[in-house]
Scaffold this motif. Structure first.
Motif, PDB file in Angstrom:
ATOM      1  N   GLU A  32      -0.669   2.703  -6.920  1.00  0.00           N
ATOM      2  CA  GLU A  32      -0.198   2.598  -8.304  1.00  0.00           C
ATOM      3  C   GLU A  32       0.286   1.190  -8.637  1.00  0.00           C
ATOM      4  O   GLU A  32       0.172   0.750  -9.785  1.00  0.00           O
ATOM      5  CB  GLU A  32       0.895   3.632  -8.575  1.00  0.00           C
ATOM      6  N   ILE A  33       0.810   0.468  -7.642  1.00  0.00           N
ATOM      7  CA  ILE A  33       1.158  -0.939  -7.897  1.00  0.00           C
ATOM      8  C   ILE A  33      -0.125  -1.724  -8.207  1.00  0.00           C
ATOM      9  O   ILE A  33      -0.161  -2.542  -9.130  1.00  0.00           O
ATOM     10  CB  ILE A  33       1.897  -1.567  -6.693  1.00  0.00           C
ATOM     11  N   HIS A  34      -1.181  -1.422  -7.445  1.00  0.00           N
ATOM     12  CA  HIS A  34      -2.468  -2.063  -7.740  1.00  0.00           C
ATOM     13  C   HIS A  34      -2.920  -1.699  -9.157  1.00  0.00           C
ATOM     14  O   HIS A  34      -3.426  -2.545  -9.893  1.00  0.00           O
ATOM     15  CB  HIS A  34      -3.528  -1.630  -6.727  1.00  0.00           C
ATOM     16  N   ALA A  35      -2.743  -0.424  -9.514  1.00  0.00           N
ATOM     17  CA  ALA A  35      -3.182   0.021 -10.843  1.00  0.00           C
ATOM     18  C   ALA A  35      -2.451  -0.743 -11.952  1.00  0.00           C
ATOM     19  O   ALA A  35      -3.015  -0.986 -13.020  1.00  0.00           O
ATOM     20  CB  ALA A  35      -2.966   1.529 -10.997  1.00  0.00           C
ATOM     21  N   ASN A  41      -4.392  -3.490 -13.386  1.00  0.00           N
ATOM     22  CA  ASN A  41      -5.655  -3.335 -14.116  1.00  0.00           C
ATOM     23  C   ASN A  41      -5.460  -3.623 -15.605  1.00  0.00           C
ATOM     24  O   ASN A  41      -4.333  -3.782 -16.092  1.00  0.00           O
ATOM     25  CB  ASN A  41      -6.302  -1.964 -13.835  1.00  0.00           C
ATOM     26  N   ILE A  69      -0.430  -6.797  -1.530  1.00  0.00           N
ATOM     27  CA  ILE A  69       0.159  -5.459  -1.624  1.00  0.00           C
ATOM     28  C   ILE A  69      -0.666  -4.552  -0.719  1.00  0.00           C
ATOM     29  O   ILE A  69      -1.638  -3.933  -1.131  1.00  0.00           O
ATOM     30  CB  ILE A  69       0.177  -4.985  -3.094  1.00  0.00           C
ATOM     31  N   GLU A 127      -9.410   3.408 -13.138  1.00  0.00           N
ATOM     32  CA  GLU A 127      -8.247   3.902 -13.877  1.00  0.00           C
ATOM     33  C   GLU A 127      -8.617   5.099 -14.742  1.00  0.00           C
ATOM     34  O   GLU A 127      -7.914   6.103 -14.753  1.00  0.00           O
ATOM     35  CB  GLU A 127      -7.664   2.777 -14.739  1.00  0.00           C
ATOM     36  N   ARG A 166      -3.092  12.219 -10.151  1.00  0.00           N
ATOM     37  CA  ARG A 166      -4.010  11.074 -10.139  1.00  0.00           C
ATOM     38  C   ARG A 166      -4.717  10.916  -8.801  1.00  0.00           C
ATOM     39  O   ARG A 166      -5.845  10.432  -8.731  1.00  0.00           O
ATOM     40  CB  ARG A 166      -3.242   9.787 -10.481  1.00  0.00           C
ATOM     41  N   TYR A 167      -4.056  11.279  -7.718  1.00  0.00           N
ATOM     42  CA  TYR A 167      -4.672  11.157  -6.396  1.00  0.00           C
ATOM     43  C   TYR A 167      -4.950  12.530  -5.786  1.00  0.00           C
ATOM     44  O   TYR A 167      -5.083  12.642  -4.576  1.00  0.00           O
ATOM     45  CB  TYR A 167      -3.799  10.269  -5.498  1.00  0.00           C
TER      46      TYR A 167
END
Lengths: 168, 515
Positions: free
Chosen positions: A59-62, A65, B171, B288, B301-302
């Motif tokens: 989610e940090i990567h997201a 975007n 990250i 996304e 989401r996952y």
């Protein structure tokens, strides 16, 4: 090259819609505002994975975007803790990561703040303290702000940072 | 007696469930003979672990699952009680070396292998503490003053070491990479993991079998549906529960969507590392929107908590099926357009081609599997080799590229996106009616196993129940165990600045490995 430019034009500018769902506000935002008053409106973040399942990292990567575009808020991720205002920590703190986490925190210049991202980091995830984990970021370093979720959605994280960046 | 005769003397029991796998208790001669025969047939070691059954009077047990082309065997060997030992398998299967070190760290059962360095154990517990023994109940402070981990040194004029991690520049999950280099050229890479070990197996023991699915789906978030699916299959095999057909088809839908989500994300990251930020932006947006659909129709989401023992937690109405089908058509069109751009981009291809090469013979020797093996020309894919329902009705086309470089791993990802999109549309078209879950609380068997072809490769879950005590042990094996050593070989002769690109082209699990 013309195909690339055509695709860029076809995609257009993607805008983040106003949040559709009310989410729980981050804990400790008032403290965050004081930080922004000290640091101005551009903050740098060093992330440390202290034993997460990689969900919070996804989610940090997201956040990077085009839809969430966290950089547009003035938030930048940096490689060195020496360049960071905020330490963004995920995971229940595996014992093998306790020393590296503390070292990263000590390397940061003052003033600095710690954000515990996700339920594991807050100490209320599925991984409780045991022989291998300490159970929460606050068991190792002082936590200023906690963002709930498993993992917290990009909207939640974005709003937490937006609250941090808001002029008080 | 030949190895084949030794194996024939074992009493095999076919385990319940859709997966063809036989279980047998063996002595140490049979243990070695069966593994040697499997190796001779070109098979591989799928998992190796141990359990503490002293309460049931069986001492410590060591388990191995070996797989050849069509068949799988689960063998269990008694390792004794006071000074538990078993014959190691490192000479037959290279992956056994790390698995045996991990087994010793957690359970104190020794294989007698020469490399006695800890693998999962850092300073959290001492060298004489074994957390998976059922009488281990400590949560003490860390053992102080542990000696530094002895990496293998490379000597010679101009050789120096670069240590990276456990905290990486980006990250990323924590792990340590020790490079021995001359100038920028990598002479040796040695990996060191265990930083995300969270004591999951111990945690499973404190949870009910059905409830454990929540944990299984939170061990490696990018493979949540595959992990929870393999876990559910293992619980169902133990319980003798029959999953309704609609649930099986809906599971395949979740697994294929999970594969596409990860491939889209990886393609974006590979473009980024290769210097084409455009690709990162475009694939990032596709991923996304794909994840937002997960959230809307599958509840997460996952896909966490979507697959549960007995079935699935979601159902799709006709409108949802139509929207998923339309999404596939749209993703297909955009991905084809993006692949056209990526394939034509000279700068990107310059970075991808010939970088991080590992050939088929080396991958076979190391027992590699999944996406990385397919990109080195090995046609291994559970969905094709042992198609379990509903894959037996879907005729999955395997994606194989022979080159073994970053470009091949990129190519396999594109091919698999197209194939998974086709599979999803097939599933939507053929989705049977009926219930999506049944209760799964029977307690019949002692051994249950589940395997799912996750996006990295086979995710395996094996559960053992003690015959007398009301206790169970969950073992989860991620394909990264086999594939991390591939990375150590793939980088040889490449430049240090290419390491992030090569590493990303494998994108292996840390948390899933460190269990």
């Amino acid at each position: 090259m013309h195909k690339l430019i055509r695709q860029i034009l076809k995609t257009g500018i993607v805008r983040h819609p106003p949040s559709a769902r009310p989410e729980a506000p981050p804990e400790g935002c008032a403290e965050g505002r004081a930080l922004v008053a000290q640091l101005g409106r551009a903050i740098t973040v060093r992330h440390v994975d202290a034993g997460s399942c990689n969900g919070c990292e996804l989610e940090i990567h997201a956040l990077g975007n085009a839809l969430y575009n966290l950089a547009a808020l003035g938030v930048r991720f940096v490689a060195s803790p020496r360049h960071a205002d905020i330490l963004l920590v995920t995971g229940p703190v595996s014992r093998a990561m306790a020393d590296p986490l503390r070292a990263a925190w000590e390397a940061m210049p003052d003033p600095k703040r710690v954000v515990a991202l996700g339920d594991c980091a807050r100490g209320c995830g599925i991984f409780t303290a045991n022989y291998a984990t300490l159970g929460a970021v606050s068991a190792v370093i002082p936590v200023d702000i906690a963002i709930p979720g498993c993992p917290p959605s990009p909207e939640t994280i974005r709003e937490a940072f937006a609250a941090l960046m808001a002029r008080s | 007696m030949s190895p084949i005769d030794v194996a024939r003397a074992v009493r095999w029991t076919r385990l319940p469930g859709p997966l063809p796998i036989d279980h047998g208790s063996v002595d140490s001669a049979q243990w070695r003979a069966i593994c040697a025969q499997c190796r001779a047939e070109g098979g591989r070691l799928a998992a190796l672990w141990g359990s503490d059954e002293r309460a049931a009077g069986q001492g410590f047990l060591v388990h191995a699952i070996v797989a050849s082309a069509q068949r799988r065997f689960w063998i269990t060997l008694g390792a004794g009680d006071a000074d538990p030992r078993f014959p190691g398998l490192g000479d037959l299967f290279p992956v056994a070396s790390r698995l045996e070190r991990a087994l010793f760290d957690l359970l104190g059962v020794s294989s007698g292998a020469p490399d006695t360095r800890p693998w999962l154990r850092h300073e959290a517990w001492g060298p004489a503490d074994f957390p998976l023994r059922r009488d281990f109940a400590r949560a003490d402070p860390m053992a102080p003053g542990a000696p530094p981990y002895p990496f293998v040194a490379v000597r010679g004029a101009g050789v120096h070491e670069i240590g990276v991690g456990p905290i990486h520049a980006g990250i990323i999950e924590p792990g340590h990479f020790r490079f021995s280099v001359v100038g920028d050229e990598i002479l040796r890479l040695e990996e060191r993991f265990g930083y995300t070990h969270k004591g999951a197996a111990k945690r499973f023991e404190a949870m009910g079998l059905v409830d454990g699915a929540r944990l299984a789906g939170r061990l490696c978030a990018d493979s949540s549906a595959a992990y929870a699916g393999a876990y559910a299959m293992a619980v169902e095999a133990l319980s003798g529960c029959t999953v309704p057909p609609r649930a099986l088809w809906l599971r395949a839908l979740a697994w294929e969507r999970e594969r596409i989500a990860n491939h889209l994300g990886d393609l974006g990251a590979l473009c980024q590392d290769g210097g084409l930020a455009f690709g990162h932006t475009q694939f990032g947006l596709l991923k996304e929107r794909w994840l937002q659909t997960h959230d809307r129709l599958f509840g997460h989401r996952y896909l966490m908590d979507a697959v549960i023992p007995g079935g699935v937690a979601y159902d799709l109405d006709a409108a949802a099926c139509r929207s998923l089908d339309a999404e596939c058509a749209s993703i297909l069109e955009t991905t084809r357009r993006l692949q056209d751009i990526v394939d034509d981009h000279a700068g990107l291809q310059e970075r991808f081609l010939e970088t991080g090469r590992i050939d088929e013979a080396r991958v076979r020797a190391l027992g590699g599997l999944g996406l990385a093996a397919r990109a080195s020309g090995i046609a291994c894919d559970l969905r094709v080799n042992t198609p379990l329902p509903p894959y037996d009705r879907l005729q999955t086309r395997i994606a194989v590229r022979p080159q073994g470089d970053v470009a091949a791993r990129v190519g396999v990802r594109f091919d698999e996106i197209y194939e998974s999109l086709r599979l999803i549309r097939e599933v939507l078209a053929q989705l049977p009616g009926g219930p999506v879950r049944v209760p799964c609380d029977g307690h019949g068997g002692l051994f249950g196993v589940g395997i799912v072809e996750g996006w990295r490769g086979e995710v395996l879950v094996a559960i053992t129940r003690s015959p007398s005590a009301a206790a169970h042990h969950v073992h989860i094996h991620d394909p990264s165990w086999q594939n991390w050593p591939l990375l150590e070989h793939a980088v040889l002769g490449d430049l240090v600045p290419d390491f992030p690109l090569i590493n990303k082209s494998f994108n292996l699990a840390y948390s899933g490995h460190d269990l």
